[in-house]
Write a protein that holds these residues in place. Sequence first.
Motif, short mmCIF file in Angstrom:
data_model
loop_
_atom_site.label_atom_id
_atom_site.label_comp_id
_atom_site.label_asym_id
_atom_site.label_seq_id
_atom_site.Cartn_x
_atom_site.Cartn_y
_atom_site.Cartn_z
N ARG A 10 1.74 -8.75 3.11
CA ARG A 10 2.51 -7.76 2.36
C ARG A 10 2.85 -6.59 3.27
N THR A 11 4.12 -6.20 3.29
CA THR A 11 4.55 -5.10 4.14
C THR A 11 5.09 -3.93 3.34
N ASP A 12 5.14 -4.06 2.02
CA ASP A 12 5.76 -3.01 1.21
C ASP A 12 4.77 -2.17 0.42
N ILE A 13 3.48 -2.34 0.66
CA ILE A 13 2.48 -1.61 -0.10
C ILE A 13 1.89 -0.52 0.78
N ALA A 14 1.97 0.70 0.32
CA ALA A 14 1.35 1.81 1.03
C ALA A 14 -0.15 1.76 0.80
N SER A 15 -0.90 2.24 1.77
CA SER A 15 -2.34 2.27 1.62
C SER A 15 -2.73 3.23 0.50
N ASN A 16 -3.61 2.77 -0.38
CA ASN A 16 -4.19 3.63 -1.40
C ASN A 16 -5.61 3.15 -1.66
N PRO A 17 -6.49 4.02 -2.07
CA PRO A 17 -7.91 3.67 -2.14
C PRO A 17 -8.29 2.65 -3.20
N VAL A 18 -7.39 2.34 -4.13
CA VAL A 18 -7.73 1.39 -5.19
C VAL A 18 -7.21 -0.01 -4.88
N SER A 19 -5.92 -0.16 -4.71
CA SER A 19 -5.37 -1.50 -4.56
C SER A 19 -5.09 -1.91 -3.12
N ASN A 20 -5.11 -0.97 -2.20
CA ASN A 20 -4.82 -1.34 -0.82
C ASN A 20 -5.43 -0.35 0.18
N PRO A 21 -6.77 -0.23 0.21
CA PRO A 21 -7.38 0.66 1.20
C PRO A 21 -7.03 0.19 2.61
N SER A 22 -7.02 1.08 3.55
CA SER A 22 -6.62 0.73 4.91
C SER A 22 -7.50 -0.36 5.52
N HIS A 23 -8.78 -0.43 5.14
CA HIS A 23 -9.64 -1.47 5.72
C HIS A 23 -9.29 -2.87 5.22
N TYR A 24 -8.47 -2.99 4.18
CA TYR A 24 -8.06 -4.30 3.69
C TYR A 24 -7.21 -5.03 4.73
N THR A 25 -6.41 -4.31 5.48
CA THR A 25 -5.51 -4.94 6.46
C THR A 25 -5.78 -4.45 7.88
N SER A 26 -6.97 -3.94 8.14
CA SER A 26 -7.28 -3.44 9.47
C SER A 26 -7.61 -4.53 10.47
N HIS A 27 -7.94 -5.72 10.01
CA HIS A 27 -8.27 -6.82 10.92
C HIS A 27 -7.08 -7.05 11.84
N LYS A 28 -7.35 -7.37 13.10
CA LYS A 28 -6.27 -7.51 14.08
C LYS A 28 -5.24 -8.56 13.70
N SER A 29 -5.60 -9.50 12.85
CA SER A 29 -4.64 -10.50 12.39
C SER A 29 -3.68 -9.93 11.35
N ILE A 31 -4.29 -9.94 8.27
CA ILE A 31 -4.51 -10.71 7.04
C ILE A 31 -5.49 -9.98 6.14
N GLU A 32 -5.18 -9.94 4.86
CA GLU A 32 -6.11 -9.40 3.88
C GLU A 32 -7.14 -10.47 3.54
N ALA A 33 -8.37 -10.07 3.38
CA ALA A 33 -9.44 -11.03 3.06
C ALA A 33 -9.11 -11.85 1.82
N ILE A 34 -8.45 -11.24 0.84
CA ILE A 34 -8.13 -11.95 -0.41
C ILE A 34 -7.24 -13.16 -0.16
N GLN A 35 -6.44 -13.13 0.89
CA GLN A 35 -5.58 -14.27 1.19
C GLN A 35 -6.40 -15.51 1.53
N ILE A 36 -7.60 -15.30 2.03
CA ILE A 36 -8.50 -16.41 2.35
C ILE A 36 -9.48 -16.65 1.22
N THR A 37 -10.09 -15.58 0.74
CA THR A 37 -11.20 -15.72 -0.21
C THR A 37 -10.78 -16.27 -1.56
#
Length: 86
Positions: A10-29, A31-37
């Motif tokens: 996802r490229t259109d979601i701004a970081s926010n502490p509830v639905s998209n904290p910055s650590h959700y997409t901080s992995h170098k890939s 990828i959000e963990a939810i995409q795998i989990t």
Amino acid sequence: MGKEDSRNIRTDIASNPVSNPSHYTSHKSGIEAIQITRHETFLRGNVIKYVLRAPYKGTELQDLQKARQYLNWEIDRVASAERVTA
């Protein structure tokens, strides 16, 4: 549905502490963990989630300990299921 780039991220979601904290997409890939989990059991999904996010939340050791706890519970669950079917 939101916009995704070539990696299905996802490229259109701004970081926010509830639905998209910055650590959700901080992995170098990126990828959000939810995409795998979402394709795993709850326990295995949490192992993956905590390991992937650990370096980016500021609580790395604690998150790795949480991952280990979930892994231990999953090992116990699988061992118990194997004993029942043996």
